[in-house]
Design an enzyme around this catalytic site. Structure first.
Site, PDB file in Angstrom:
ATOM      1  N   GLN A  46      56.169 -35.322 -85.789  1.00 23.53           N
ATOM      2  CA  GLN A  46      56.333 -33.908 -85.471  1.00 23.53           C
ATOM      3  C   GLN A  46      57.728 -33.399 -85.828  1.00 23.53           C
ATOM      4  OE1 GLN A  46      55.020 -33.077 -81.470  1.00 23.53           O
ATOM      5  NE2 GLN A  46      52.960 -33.838 -81.859  1.00 23.53           N
ATOM      6  N   HIS A  52      60.375 -32.572 -83.661  1.00 22.92           N
ATOM      7  CA  HIS A  52      61.115 -31.720 -82.718  1.00 22.92           C
ATOM      8  C   HIS A  52      62.363 -32.506 -82.308  1.00 22.92           C
ATOM      9  CE1 HIS A  52      57.647 -29.112 -82.573  1.00 22.92           C
ATOM     10  NE2 HIS A  52      56.880 -30.106 -82.192  1.00 22.92           N
ATOM     11  N   THR A 109      55.475 -32.838 -89.520  1.00 26.89           N
ATOM     12  CA  THR A 109      54.416 -31.852 -89.307  1.00 26.89           C
ATOM     13  C   THR A 109      54.827 -30.659 -88.449  1.00 26.89           C
ATOM     14  OG1 THR A 109      53.647 -33.154 -87.428  1.00 26.89           O
ATOM     15  CG2 THR A 109      52.594 -33.568 -89.571  1.00 26.89           C
ATOM     16  N   GLU A 110      55.904 -30.771 -87.663  1.00 23.83           N
ATOM     17  CA  GLU A 110      56.276 -29.693 -86.737  1.00 23.83           C
ATOM     18  C   GLU A 110      57.796 -29.603 -86.607  1.00 23.83           C
ATOM     19  OE1 GLU A 110      54.293 -30.067 -82.958  1.00 23.83           O
ATOM     20  OE2 GLU A 110      52.447 -30.829 -83.866  1.00 23.83           O
ATOM     21  N   LEU A 111      58.477 -29.645 -87.724  1.00 19.73           N
ATOM     22  CA  LEU A 111      59.937 -29.768 -87.698  1.00 19.73           C
ATOM     23  C   LEU A 111      60.612 -28.522 -87.133  1.00 19.73           C
ATOM     24  CD1 LEU A 111      62.561 -31.250 -88.464  1.00 19.73           C
ATOM     25  CD2 LEU A 111      62.347 -30.250 -90.749  1.00 19.73           C
TER      26      LEU A 111
END
Length: 931
Positions: free
Chosen positions: A780, A782, A808-810
């Protein structure tokens, strides 16, 4: 530049040769056909920036150019036959069509059935003899029907005279988009606009006065000075008080406060409709003074929420902010919001405490959010990169500099590794060997007990520090043990890295931290094994990281894996005698996937869409594909939002990731699912797979099949271990074209032992052994305070599986835009330079539409901030361009990034442009160019 169509360009505050006259108005409060007044009921004027005192803010040129002439420029004076405000005025130039002019979107400010008066002070300049017409027009747009136009008024204007164009309009229904604009002069003639007023005389004077109250608050009667006028209860009653509880509760300010009482639901509260007073694409700040009372509740969450009804009659709920309120004192709730689309109704309300508890409100202010200038880049004197700030880390002086945290004992032992841990070595390079001595911690009676050291005076603000140590545990442990390097920053816990230990070997622990506000005390300590288990610590290193030095290395790595040698081989009738001919190669698009998260409401904002399609080639939906969104109640399917987003992506050739089919964390599972028995749950899971993957077959390149399996186990607990692999198998059968991903967080930063790379690898291998067709690894991203070698180490470990890795969710976060931009650059460069990484998705980029604060690249109203500029500069760096000449073999050689290119050749007879694509490959790519 904010809010401009692609075909427009605006420059501000230029001088213009239009002359001002010598005559002034005797009474500026009056308005006639001969003059312009800046005082015409401005409190009721729905035009934003009506007098161009804020440049062209909120105005848009319509396929022409424009600028503003300030009051200080040119001659001041009196026009011979009319007068104007004497302030700024706008100039619309480079007009090639009569209809080109200046426009403003007024959709959210117009109410159906109301009559509006229009008055604009206009002039013309340029190649004109005689007079020309200036028109005031409305453009009405509705999805699925032709655009219509309504003429409001027209006036004849000659050079060097200001005139008034006037008219009225009333709409039975407000369209999805309503635009006011001024147009008309012949092509080549410049249109001048001094001020524009659109007012509704039916608005009461008292309402107009209370809306502004001197501070532009769009809330009417914000402090209940006019009783409960304009306020109502949302599912409950509201009452007015000057005091409560025998005088113990009195207003914090003013003479009264309101209470929402007889509340039976958490969402019950106090509300006010703000339709027509709130504008789309403007950021608003919200401040409320609140408290709670009754039902023996001493503390509860109070939240500010917007209820928005779209023209299609869909309901949207926008959470603005929340605060922990008490029954002891008033507290302030603060937040921001922005509306992307043009709503038909907007209501703001306060909600949250448990049923039976009164919600008290002393005041509510909603105003256009103040634009706060960004902080400059931090200046850090003598950062001393790589220098260890830990005292006596080699233990040459016994345990001096260290102290035991808690009632444990510290002593020095020998036999620890003599080399630096790998992650530290990657950052520091050559370094003196370690002493082999370690701190032995005994008599630990709590998990937090261990060696500690004060580093308050050694930590510099905004520097990113890497943490490194060797750790080991003694005998007697009952199962795997977590060891953590922690920091106490003014009594707040900060994670510096974790590792899980289940043997008697030395283990590397690594992480990072950064402090952005001046602390009074900073302590570092090592903790973690259970009570009674000895802890051994060696070679503790905390040092500031030189990110620029790492960037140089990453540029070299990226050149090796993201570029290819290319040979352009010219042939055909025009190829003879090309030797020495000039060649220009321009890369138009890098093929490395860089995408972003978006929401359904975002695509109603044309500024958001323009930035998105220009700078991203992949998309992921924040919520709209999740099960709780597509089926909030059993059998009530909602795919319209996702359908709209898919259509937008297809229109702009943007690839999409499907996030997510399932989510293993119980808190994300809707109540109706949790109420099902095992058999019905299994059927629901199968229906979810069938409905989603059949509907979108071939449209999503990726799916995150079961999100965050390392952090949740709801479906596995209910349906057995096989369910996870079966989800993958069924998804693959329903849409074989999609790559199926695992997806989890804190994999790359060393701060969560549940999702460390080793655990993730075991998890993936276990799924594969059960036959799950896992096709990709989602990290991800975060992340806080990223350090390149720490991130790269995780990627190296996961890379042994041979599967493509995607961030995928930087997102990254810092209160300083420059530091935030550097964090983002760290992550993007590490991804781009690593051979196992095949794509990066940002978890949003637009302020107020991201899950983390201080993480955005674009401010709420469309300005690219320093972080965004860093991002755009990096994307530009990853485009290859080459110039040269055709050699004697009829060839031109260059090395460039993978992606799309255009080559331009200047032959004696003509200029030829050809396009080609550079794919991945280890050997030179020969591109035949037929002339």
């Amino acid at each position: 530049m904010k809010g401009l169509p692609i075909c427009c360009f605006i420059s501000r505050q230029h001088k213009h040769p239009f002359k001002r006259s010598e005559e002034t108005m005797e009474n500026p409060q009056l308005m006639s056909n001969n003059g312009c007044s800046e005082n015409l009921n401005q409190a009721a004027n729905i035009i934003v920036n009506h007098d161009f005192s804020n440049g062209l803010h909120s105005w848009h040129t319509n396929c022409c150019n424009g600028f503003v002439v300030s009051a200080e420029c040119g001659d001041r004076g009196k026009p011979s036959s009319s007068s104007r405000s004497g302030g700024n005025y706008a100039v619309v130039t480079n007009r090639t069509k009569c209809w080109q002019g200046l426009e403003q979107d007024i959709t959210s400010r117009v109410l159906p059935g109301s009559t509006y008066l229009v008055s604009a002070c206009v002039g013309v300049s340029g190649p004109l003899s005689g007079s020309t017409d200036v028109l005031a027009t409305l453009k009405l747009e509705n999805h699925g029907s032709a655009t219509s136009y309504m003429l409001i008024g027209k006036t004849s204007v000659s050079k060097e005279k200001w005139e008034i164009v006037e008219g009225t309009f009333s709409l039975l229904a407000v369209p999805e988009r309503l635009v006011f604009y001024l147009e008309g002069p012949s092509p080549g003639v410049e249109l001048l606009i001094d001020s524009v007023v659109i007012s509704c005389p039916s608005s009461s004077k008292s309402e107009s006065a209370s809306i502004g109250a001197g501070d532009d608050n769009i809330i009417i009667n914000p402090k209940f000075e006019d009783g409960l006028n304009n306020w109502s209860g949302r599912g409950c009653k509201v009452a007015l008080h000057d005091s409560m509880a025998d005088g113990k509760i009195v207003p914090q300010s003013g003479k009264a406060f309101a209470s929402a009482t007889e509340r039976t639901q958490n969402w019950n509260g106090i509300q006010q409709e703000i339709t027509g007073r709130v504008q789309r694409k403007l950021a608003y700040s919200v401040a409320a003074v609140v408290r709670i009372f009754g039902n023996n509740v001493t503390t509860a969450t109070v939240q500010a929420t917007l209820w928005v009804q779209t023209p299609g009659r869909n309901d949207q709920y926008v959470g603005i902010a929340n605060v922990q309120a008490t029954d002891k004192d008033w507290v302030q709730l603060q937040g921001k919001f922005l509306l992307n689309g043009s709503p038909s109704r907007v209501v703001i309300y306060l909600e949250g405490p448990p049923p039976g508890t009164d919600l008290l409100v002393n005041s509510l202010v909603v105003k256009h959010a103040e634009k706060i200038p960004p902080s400059p880049a931090p200046v850090i004197e003598n950062p001393d990169f790589g220098a260890n700030i830990i005292t006596n880390s080699q233990l040459d002086d016994s345990t001096n500099g260290w102290f035991p945290l808690g009632n444990c004992n510290l002593s020095v032992g020998s036999g620890s590794p003599h080399i630096l841990p790998p992650m530290a070595r990657a950052s520091l390079g050559v370094h003196e060997p370690l002493s082999g001595r370690y701190i032995h911690v005994k008599n630990r009676t709590q998990t937090w007990m261990g060696p500690a050291q004060m580093i308050t005076d050694k930590v510099k603000l905004f520097l990113t520090y890497q943490v490194s140590a060797w750790v080991r545990i003694g005998s007697g442990a009952n199962g795997p043990q977590n060891v953590n390097v922690a920091l106490g920053v003014d009594n707040q816990w900060v994670n510096g890295g974790q590792v899980e230990i289940n043997d008697d070997r030395w283990h590397e622990i690594g992480g990072s931290f950064r402090i952005e506000k001046q602390p009074s005390k900073v302590m570092v300590y090592i903790q973690g094994p259970g009570a009674g288990v000895d802890l051994m610590v060696a070679g503790v290193q905390i040092f500031p990281v030189n990110r620029e030095a790492r960037f140089k290395y990453l540029r070299h790595q990226a050149d090796k894996i993201r570029k290819r040698d290319v040979v352009l081989k010219f042939s055909g009738a025009g190829s003879s005698g090309l030797s020495g001919t000039n060649v220009k190669v321009v890369q138009t698009q890098n093929s490395f996937p860089i995408g972003s998260c978006m929401s359904r409401t975002n695509i109603d904002n044309e500024d958001f869409v323009n930035f998105f399609v220009k700078n991203f080639n992949w998309a992921v939906f924040g919520n709209e594909l999740k099960w709780y969104w597509t089926e909030p109640q059993q059998g009530n399917l909602n795919y319209k939002d996702a359908d709209d987003m898919v259509a937008l992506c297809q229109k702009h050739n943007v690839e999409t990731r499907g996030h997510c089919i399932f989510w293993e964390v119980q808190a994300t599972v809707q109540q109706w699912i949790q109420a099902l028995n095992k058999d019905d749950l299994m059927k629901a899971v199968q229906n979810r797979l069938t409905n989603l993957l059949t509907r979108y077959k071939g449209k999503f390149k990726h799916y995150d099949v079961n999100n965050e399996m390392l952090h949740g186990s709801y479906y596995q607990d209910r349906l057995g271990k096989d369910i996870r692999a079966n989800m993958f198998k069924t998804a693959n059968q329903l849409d074989p074209s999609a790559t199926l991903f695992v997806n989890d967080y804190h994999v790359e930063d060393g701060c969560d032992t549940r999702s460390c790379p080793e655990r993730y690898i075991e998890h993936i291998l276990d799924l594969q052994e059960q036959g799950a067709p896992v096709g990709g690894i989602g990290i991800q991203g975060h992340i806080d305070n990223p350090v390149g070698p720490v991130v790269c180490t995780a990627l190296d470990k996961l890379g042994i599986l041979g599967l493509p890795i995607w961030f995928t969710e930087l997102d990254v976060s810092s209160i300083n835009e420059h530091v935030r931009g550097e964090d983002l650059e760290v992550m993007l460069r590490e991804a781009f330079a690593h051979p196992a990484v095949e794509g990066v998705m940002l978890w949003g980029f637009w302020e107020l539409f991201m899950s983390r604060d201080n993480a955005h690249l674009v401010n709420a109203e469309g300005e690219v901030n320093e972080t965004g500029k860093r991002f755009l500069a990096l994307k530009h760096e990853w485009l290859s361009h080459a110039r040269g000449q055709v050699d004697v073999k009829g060839q031109f050689n260059f090395r460039g990034f993978h992606g799309k290119y255009a080559v331009e050749i200047d032959t004696p007879s003509k200029k030829i442009v050809k396009t080609f694509v550079v794919d991945k490959g280890d050997t030179p790519l020969v591109v035949p160019v037929e002339l």
